[in-house]
Motif scaffolding. Structure first.
Motif, mmCIF file in Angstrom:
data_model
loop_
_atom_site.group_PDB
_atom_site.id
_atom_site.type_symbol
_atom_site.label_atom_id
_atom_site.label_comp_id
_atom_site.label_asym_id
_atom_site.label_seq_id
_atom_site.Cartn_x
_atom_site.Cartn_y
_atom_site.Cartn_z
ATOM 1 N N ARG A 188 0.832 -1.202 0.000
ATOM 2 C CA ARG A 188 0.000 0.000 0.000
ATOM 3 C C ARG A 188 0.867 1.252 0.000
ATOM 4 O O ARG A 188 1.966 1.247 0.522
ATOM 5 C CB ARG A 188 -0.873 0.041 1.254
ATOM 6 C CG ARG A 188 -1.930 -1.024 1.308
ATOM 7 C CD ARG A 188 -2.803 -0.874 2.527
ATOM 8 N NE ARG A 188 -3.341 0.470 2.697
ATOM 9 C CZ ARG A 188 -4.471 0.904 2.162
ATOM 10 N NH1 ARG A 188 -5.178 0.113 1.404
ATOM 11 N NH2 ARG A 188 -4.900 2.134 2.383
ATOM 12 N N ASN A 233 1.800 4.680 1.495
ATOM 13 C CA ASN A 233 1.717 5.182 2.862
ATOM 14 C C ASN A 233 2.383 6.551 2.922
ATOM 15 O O ASN A 233 3.549 6.681 2.555
ATOM 16 C CB ASN A 233 2.419 4.199 3.795
ATOM 17 C CG ASN A 233 2.291 4.558 5.245
ATOM 18 O OD1 ASN A 233 1.872 5.652 5.598
ATOM 19 N ND2 ASN A 233 2.667 3.626 6.097
ATOM 20 N N ASN A 241 -3.491 10.316 0.956
ATOM 21 C CA ASN A 241 -3.539 8.972 0.412
ATOM 22 C C ASN A 241 -4.969 8.676 -0.043
ATOM 23 O O ASN A 241 -5.714 7.998 0.644
ATOM 24 C CB ASN A 241 -3.098 8.004 1.511
ATOM 25 C CG ASN A 241 -2.905 6.604 1.017
ATOM 26 O OD1 ASN A 241 -3.522 6.207 0.064
ATOM 27 N ND2 ASN A 241 -2.061 5.865 1.680
ATOM 28 N N GLU A 258 -6.135 6.818 -2.547
ATOM 29 C CA GLU A 258 -6.354 5.446 -2.996
ATOM 30 C C GLU A 258 -5.280 4.547 -2.410
ATOM 31 O O GLU A 258 -4.277 5.026 -1.896
ATOM 32 C CB GLU A 258 -6.303 5.378 -4.522
ATOM 33 C CG GLU A 258 -7.340 6.225 -5.219
ATOM 34 C CD GLU A 258 -7.080 6.347 -6.703
ATOM 35 O OE1 GLU A 258 -6.287 5.554 -7.245
ATOM 36 O OE2 GLU A 258 -7.661 7.249 -7.316
ATOM 37 N N ALA A 259 -5.471 3.250 -2.526
ATOM 38 C CA ALA A 259 -4.557 2.287 -1.904
ATOM 39 C C ALA A 259 -3.120 2.410 -2.412
ATOM 40 O O ALA A 259 -2.181 2.270 -1.631
ATOM 41 C CB ALA A 259 -5.050 0.865 -2.124
ATOM 42 N N ARG A 260 -2.940 2.682 -3.711
ATOM 43 C CA ARG A 260 -1.582 2.725 -4.247
ATOM 44 C C ARG A 260 -1.177 4.114 -4.728
ATOM 45 O O ARG A 260 -0.194 4.259 -5.449
ATOM 46 C CB ARG A 260 -1.457 1.723 -5.395
ATOM 47 C CG ARG A 260 -1.474 0.288 -4.913
ATOM 48 C CD ARG A 260 -1.203 -0.756 -5.981
ATOM 49 N NE ARG A 260 -0.437 -0.302 -7.099
ATOM 50 C CZ ARG A 260 -0.774 -0.502 -8.365
ATOM 51 N NH1 ARG A 260 -1.875 -1.123 -8.669
ATOM 52 N NH2 ARG A 260 -0.001 -0.073 -9.342
ATOM 53 N N THR A 310 2.074 7.150 -7.973
ATOM 54 C CA THR A 310 1.399 5.854 -7.995
ATOM 55 C C THR A 310 2.444 4.787 -7.766
ATOM 56 O O THR A 310 3.418 4.684 -8.505
ATOM 57 C CB THR A 310 0.681 5.626 -9.346
ATOM 58 O OG1 THR A 310 -0.232 6.699 -9.545
ATOM 59 C CG2 THR A 310 -0.063 4.318 -9.345
ATOM 60 N N GLU A 350 3.097 -2.308 -8.150
ATOM 61 C CA GLU A 350 2.931 -3.535 -7.367
ATOM 62 C C GLU A 350 4.312 -4.077 -7.014
ATOM 63 O O GLU A 350 5.256 -3.975 -7.803
ATOM 64 C CB GLU A 350 2.185 -4.594 -8.189
ATOM 65 C CG GLU A 350 0.714 -4.350 -8.302
ATOM 66 C CD GLU A 350 -0.013 -4.589 -6.991
ATOM 67 O OE1 GLU A 350 0.402 -5.454 -6.201
ATOM 68 O OE2 GLU A 350 -1.009 -3.892 -6.768
#
Length: 184
Positions: A31, A33, A59, A61-63, A102, A105
């Motif tokens: 994530r 942070n 923050n 969104e998650a990413r 962004t 992953e």
């Protein structure tokens, strides 16, 4: 005298544990942070300035992390400072009003690298705790003659217990961070 020395040692060890937790928070997980950007220094008019003093970090969104500068002229400097961050692996974009980062992953290989990094940081912090213990033990040894040897021996046992407690706290924070890193 001994109580003062042990109280000061406990305070120093507490600060060392907090420092370790803050250091662990700067290692990214899956994530995004905002704490990842706590230690970013931006070259603002020729002086290194912490990002928190120049912009708000959100923050949405998650990413994704959105950085909104208080002074729009600092946008380019903030973008450059984030791009130069080691171990981030993200490319910030500047839309003229804010900087959007962004986070990509994490691959399994990258997660393992981060686990190694966190373990290394954890060991460094435990070495620091042991250094505090050594200095406090020297202070206690310097009290020989002013207080009894039995009191010094009791204080050293308390110091060892205090050190063990703080090392365990770092180990626990390390376990939590490793679990967070390996979580897919």
């Amino acid at each position: 005298m001994i109580a003062d020395v042990l109280t000061e040692a406990a305070a120093r060890m507490d600060r060392a544990v907090e420092s370790a937790k803050e250091d662990f928070a700067t290692v990214r997980t899956g994530r995004a942070n905002p704490q990842l950007f706590q230690r970013v220094l931006v070259d603002y008019y020729g002086s290194p300035t912490p990002l928190a003093q120049l912009a708000s970090v959100g923050n949405p969104e998650a990413r994704t992390v959105v950085i909104t500068p208080y002074d729009k002229s600092a946008l380019k400097a903030i973008e450059d400072a984030i791009r130069d961050m080691p171990n981030l692996g993200a490319n910030p974009t500047n839309d003229g009003a804010l900087v959007r980062v962004t986070m990509p992953e994490l691959t399994a290989e990258r997660r393992k690298e981060y686990v190694k990094l966190v373990r290394s940081k954890g060991e460094d912090h435990k070495v620091h705790l042991r250094g505090i213990r050594r200095k406090v033990k020297d202070e206690l040894d310097a009290l020989t003659g002013e207080v009894s040897d039995d009191d010094i021996a009791r204080a050293e046992k308390e110091l060892d217990a205090l050190t063990r407690t703080h090392v365990d706290a770092i180990d626990e924070a390390l376990k939590r961070k490793e679990a967070e890193l390996l979580e897919v």
